[in-house]
Design an enzyme around this catalytic site. Structure first.
Site, short mmCIF file in Angstrom:
data_model
loop_
_atom_site.label_atom_id
_atom_site.label_comp_id
_atom_site.label_asym_id
_atom_site.label_seq_id
_atom_site.Cartn_x
_atom_site.Cartn_y
_atom_site.Cartn_z
N HIS A 107 -11.32 -5.78 -27.48
CA HIS A 107 -11.00 -4.42 -27.01
C HIS A 107 -11.31 -3.26 -28.02
O HIS A 107 -11.32 -3.76 -29.25
CB HIS A 107 -9.47 -4.07 -26.51
CG HIS A 107 -8.49 -4.65 -27.77
ND1 HIS A 107 -8.06 -5.74 -27.85
CD2 HIS A 107 -7.78 -3.80 -28.57
CE1 HIS A 107 -7.16 -5.77 -29.07
NE2 HIS A 107 -6.91 -4.80 -29.20
N HIS A 109 -10.54 0.71 -29.16
CA HIS A 109 -9.60 1.68 -29.23
C HIS A 109 -10.51 3.08 -29.10
O HIS A 109 -11.17 3.16 -30.14
CB HIS A 109 -8.66 1.75 -30.27
CG HIS A 109 -7.59 0.55 -30.50
ND1 HIS A 109 -6.49 0.59 -30.06
CD2 HIS A 109 -7.99 -0.64 -30.99
CE1 HIS A 109 -5.84 -0.56 -30.34
NE2 HIS A 109 -6.60 -1.26 -30.78
P1 AMP Z 1 -4.54 -4.69 -31.23
O1 AMP Z 1 -3.37 -4.48 -32.40
O2 AMP Z 1 -5.89 -3.98 -31.63
O3 AMP Z 1 -4.77 -5.92 -30.55
O4 AMP Z 1 -4.40 -3.71 -30.00
C1 AMP Z 1 -3.62 -4.00 -28.99
C2 AMP Z 1 -3.37 -2.62 -28.24
O5 AMP Z 1 -2.71 -2.99 -27.07
C3 AMP Z 1 -2.04 -1.93 -29.03
O6 AMP Z 1 -2.43 -0.70 -29.41
C4 AMP Z 1 -0.95 -2.14 -27.86
O7 AMP Z 1 -0.25 -0.88 -27.85
C5 AMP Z 1 -1.75 -2.30 -26.59
N1 AMP Z 1 -1.00 -2.86 -25.76
C6 AMP Z 1 -0.25 -3.97 -25.66
N2 AMP Z 1 0.00 -4.22 -24.43
C7 AMP Z 1 -0.22 -3.30 -23.81
C8 AMP Z 1 -0.31 -3.14 -22.07
N3 AMP Z 1 0.42 -4.24 -21.29
N4 AMP Z 1 -1.31 -2.12 -21.80
C9 AMP Z 1 -1.81 -1.43 -22.23
N5 AMP Z 1 -1.80 -1.56 -23.67
C10 AMP Z 1 -1.16 -2.44 -24.47
#
Ligand code: AMP
Length: 145
Positions: A107, A109
């Site tokens: 993903h 950001h």
């Molecule tokens: P990373 O730490 O780069 O793997 O990013 C994962 C991101 O997903 C974090 O910024 C979390 O806040 C976000 N996140 C986790 N669970 C969810 C969810 N159910 N819906 C939307 N974002 C989420």
């Protein structure tokens, strides 16, 4: 989870893609889904994820899917800018837990920044209000070109 390992189809983004978990959807097409981060580091923090992919991180993605993803990241970032008028936009991406990754489906950001507002903590902070996220998602979605 380090850079080694296998894709876990029970991860939260896979569930969102299968419709088994909710999200505040911004936009989707055949290649990606864009939705609001529920622990936003700033107002308008948006995530873009590839569909049909089992890449846990950027290093594992095919060149074709990665190219399709990044073109759409630009498109969504332009919509975030048009909708929210930030002073800057952080586009970031983490590979492996030691690098800060917490969800192991590739993903990107998109984090709008305002000069007078500090950046929230990555992977922490308070869960956003769903109604507010839906409102932001609708505003960004309306500016997708
Ligand atoms: P990373 O730490 O780069 O793997 O990013 C994962 C991101 O997903 C974090 O910024 C979390 O806040 C976000 N996140 C986790 N669970 C969810 C969810 N159910 N819906 C939307 N974002 C989420």
């Amino acid at each position: 989870m380090s850079l080694d390992g296998t894709y876990d189809s029970a991860n939260i983004f896979a569930k969102i893609l299968r419709g088994e978990a909710p999200c505040a959807k911004v936009w989707e097409d055949d290649h990606v889904l864009a939705f609001m981060d529920v622990f936003p580091q700033s107002r308008g923090h948006t995530l873009v994820i590839p569909k049909g992919s089992t890449a846990r991180n950027l290093l594992e993605e095919t060149p074709e899917r990665l190219a399709a993803l990044m073109v759409r990241v630009q498109k969504v970032a332009q919509a975030v800018r048009a909708a929210l008028n930030p002073d800057g936009v952080v586009i970031t991406q983490f590979n492996g837990a030691p690098a800060g990754q917490t969800v192991f489906h590739l993903h990107v950001h998109i984090i709008p920044r305002w000069a007078d507002q500090p950046l929230g903590r990555h992977g922490g902070g308070q869960m956003a209000d769903m109604a507010e996220l839906q409102d932001l998602a609708a505003r960004i979605s309306a500016r997708i070109e």
